[in-house]
Design an enzyme around this catalytic site. Sequence first.
Site, PDB file in Angstrom:
ATOM      1  N   HIS A   1     -19.101 -16.253  10.538  1.00 51.47           N
ATOM      2  CA  HIS A   1     -17.821 -16.220  10.043  1.00 51.47           C
ATOM      3  C   HIS A   1     -18.068 -15.810   8.372  1.00 51.47           C
ATOM      4  O   HIS A   1     -18.826 -16.284   7.883  1.00 51.47           O
ATOM      5  CB  HIS A   1     -16.911 -17.526   9.912  1.00 51.47           C
ATOM      6  CG  HIS A   1     -16.291 -17.682  11.282  1.00 51.47           C
ATOM      7  ND1 HIS A   1     -14.812 -18.379  11.319  1.00 51.47           N
ATOM      8  CD2 HIS A   1     -16.656 -17.438  12.513  1.00 51.47           C
ATOM      9  CE1 HIS A   1     -14.616 -18.166  12.758  1.00 51.47           C
ATOM     10  NE2 HIS A   1     -15.572 -18.032  13.430  1.00 51.47           N
TER      11      HIS A   1
ATOM     12  N   TYR B   1      -7.648 -23.523   6.112  1.00 54.28           N
ATOM     13  CA  TYR B   1      -7.528 -24.861   5.820  1.00 54.28           C
ATOM     14  C   TYR B   1      -6.287 -24.913   4.933  1.00 54.28           C
ATOM     15  O   TYR B   1      -6.124 -24.216   4.064  1.00 54.28           O
ATOM     16  CB  TYR B   1      -8.768 -25.210   4.607  1.00 54.28           C
ATOM     17  CG  TYR B   1     -10.114 -25.406   5.384  1.00 54.28           C
ATOM     18  CD1 TYR B   1     -10.853 -24.283   5.961  1.00 54.28           C
ATOM     19  CD2 TYR B   1     -10.256 -26.864   5.597  1.00 54.28           C
ATOM     20  CE1 TYR B   1     -12.173 -24.663   6.529  1.00 54.28           C
ATOM     21  CE2 TYR B   1     -11.722 -27.294   6.204  1.00 54.28           C
ATOM     22  CZ  TYR B   1     -12.302 -25.803   6.687  1.00 54.28           C
ATOM     23  OH  TYR B   1     -13.917 -26.095   7.310  1.00 54.28           O
TER      24      TYR B   1
ATOM     25  N   PRO C   1     -14.819 -34.701   7.676  1.00 54.41           N
ATOM     26  CA  PRO C   1     -15.459 -33.318   8.197  1.00 54.41           C
ATOM     27  C   PRO C   1     -14.742 -32.421   7.343  1.00 54.41           C
ATOM     28  O   PRO C   1     -15.224 -31.026   7.685  1.00 54.41           O
ATOM     29  CB  PRO C   1     -14.304 -33.578   9.731  1.00 54.41           C
ATOM     30  CG  PRO C   1     -13.418 -34.545   9.135  1.00 54.41           C
ATOM     31  CD  PRO C   1     -13.964 -35.332   8.269  1.00 54.41           C
TER      32      PRO C   1
ATOM     33  N   LYS D   1     -19.740 -30.505   6.748  1.00 53.16           N
ATOM     34  CA  LYS D   1     -21.153 -30.767   6.086  1.00 53.16           C
ATOM     35  C   LYS D   1     -22.107 -31.524   7.214  1.00 53.16           C
ATOM     36  O   LYS D   1     -23.233 -31.558   7.136  1.00 53.16           O
ATOM     37  CB  LYS D   1     -21.165 -31.352   4.832  1.00 53.16           C
ATOM     38  CG  LYS D   1     -20.934 -30.188   3.704  1.00 53.16           C
ATOM     39  CD  LYS D   1     -22.150 -29.684   3.462  1.00 53.16           C
ATOM     40  CE  LYS D   1     -21.970 -28.141   2.588  1.00 53.16           C
ATOM     41  NZ  LYS D   1     -21.638 -27.058   3.489  1.00 53.16           N
TER      42      LYS D   1
ATOM     43  N   TYR E   1     -19.825 -24.363   0.603  1.00 52.41           N
ATOM     44  CA  TYR E   1     -19.421 -24.444   2.191  1.00 52.41           C
ATOM     45  C   TYR E   1     -20.874 -23.819   3.042  1.00 52.41           C
ATOM     46  O   TYR E   1     -20.943 -24.181   3.997  1.00 52.41           O
ATOM     47  CB  TYR E   1     -18.238 -23.401   2.301  1.00 52.41           C
ATOM     48  CG  TYR E   1     -17.479 -23.781   3.629  1.00 52.41           C
ATOM     49  CD1 TYR E   1     -16.321 -24.788   3.870  1.00 52.41           C
ATOM     50  CD2 TYR E   1     -17.862 -23.162   4.973  1.00 52.41           C
ATOM     51  CE1 TYR E   1     -15.830 -24.944   4.961  1.00 52.41           C
ATOM     52  CE2 TYR E   1     -17.441 -23.134   5.967  1.00 52.41           C
ATOM     53  CZ  TYR E   1     -16.184 -24.117   6.045  1.00 52.41           C
ATOM     54  OH  TYR E   1     -15.824 -24.476   7.273  1.00 52.41           O
TER      55      TYR E   1
HETATM   56  C1  PHB Z   1     -14.280 -27.586  14.016  1.00 52.78           C
HETATM   57  O1  PHB Z   1     -14.016 -26.285  14.463  1.00 52.78           O
HETATM   58  O2  PHB Z   1     -14.212 -28.447  14.708  1.00 52.78           O
HETATM   59  C2  PHB Z   1     -14.363 -27.860  12.447  1.00 52.78           C
HETATM   60  C3  PHB Z   1     -14.545 -26.868  11.582  1.00 52.78           C
HETATM   61  C4  PHB Z   1     -14.511 -26.964  10.293  1.00 52.78           C
HETATM   62  C5  PHB Z   1     -14.777 -28.274  10.046  1.00 52.78           C
HETATM   63  C6  PHB Z   1     -14.246 -29.338  10.781  1.00 52.78           C
HETATM   64  C7  PHB Z   1     -14.311 -29.090  12.061  1.00 52.78           C
HETATM   65  O3  PHB Z   1     -14.498 -28.573   8.494  1.00 52.78           O
END
Ligand code: PHB
Length: 394
Positions: free
Chosen positions: A76, A205, A294, A298, A386
Amino acid sequence: MITTVRTRVAIVGAGPAGLLLSHLLADAGIESVVVDRRSRDEIESTIRAGILEQETVRTLSETGASDRVLTVGNRHDGIELHFEGEGHRIDFSSLTGRSVWLYPQHEALKDLIAARLAAGQDLRFETEVTGIGDVETDRPWITATAGDGSELRIEAEFVVGADGSRSGVRPAVTGSSSGGYFREYPFAWFGILCEASPSSHELIYSNSPHGFALISQRSATVQRMYFQCDPEADPSVLSEAEIWDTLQARVPGTTLIEGPIFQRDVLRFRSFVAHELRHGRAVLVGDAAHTVPPTGAKGMNLAVADVVLLDRALRALLLENDTRLIDTFAQTALKRIWKAQHFSWWMTSMLHTAADASAFDRRRQVGELRSVVESEAGQTFLAEAYTGWPHTAQ
Ligand code: PHB
């Protein structure tokens, strides 16, 4: 009857940190024993997050710990921050020259377990640690009970606690099971896995007046999504229609592709850093040492960074009797850990809505998001954190 096993490094926990450490040490000819109280099946089937930093992917692929991360995982090059009904792309590759990979943690664990077993690693599942001692000497030990009730004593030169947020090794390092800095959050994530095609090619997000949502993916036919919920929420009470209504309302302007939901869970989280990472010849890594919310993705990346550092320190100590790197291990690891703590807290507080947020707080939050997406410096700050700070500059 107690069976005594002698090895160089006793590793508690067969998660990403413990398994990767045994893998890296084996490459230097340093033998280890790995124990975990869970079964192999439990480890391989527990759903966890899925974003790997570029350095994590490089470490896993270059060392032969996982080949599939590059073939099955998806690169990504950016994410979308969504607020006030609009999406704003943060282009990681143009801002930092780095990317991340979406590869679920349990898939990485399957690869690591297979690689370790193929290499003849002493790896014991369903084996629970019952005691740990002599960590102030150069012959520390652990005792454990195996699934069949037999007792085990592992005598080593170093003990590593890679046994997760409820670590049994932690008291031997910090003096208490909770000893650490922590922060709770007044919300949790409601996570689903559904059968549908991707609603977006990159992660979204989203900050909305109704609360946060994250649109992630797993494959062409399975998607992972989350929305902010009460930590006490019962995942079974919402109907599928209610779940979809909640998700759709939180990414206004985007229509999510819906499909049957076959897994749901509530993920509670907090920020935590143990007061001590090392005591004598016992050390903590991964979630045993720190946990992060989450939102910054990280968790596993921090565990891998700890282990890369610890591997170097243990090689110097056990192969050359050089104590310098192990003596600075905690200090060095903590620099990255606190940067990741800050980033995870920042993403969490910027994107979620608190139940007691005032009209001022709400507008301030949108101002903060705008400061990030409308400035190249703001975007770059987010993109650097990130995609992960280089392992060499820790
Ligand atoms: C996930 O795909 O489970 C996932 C992706 C990004 C995050 C947290 C979980 O920040």
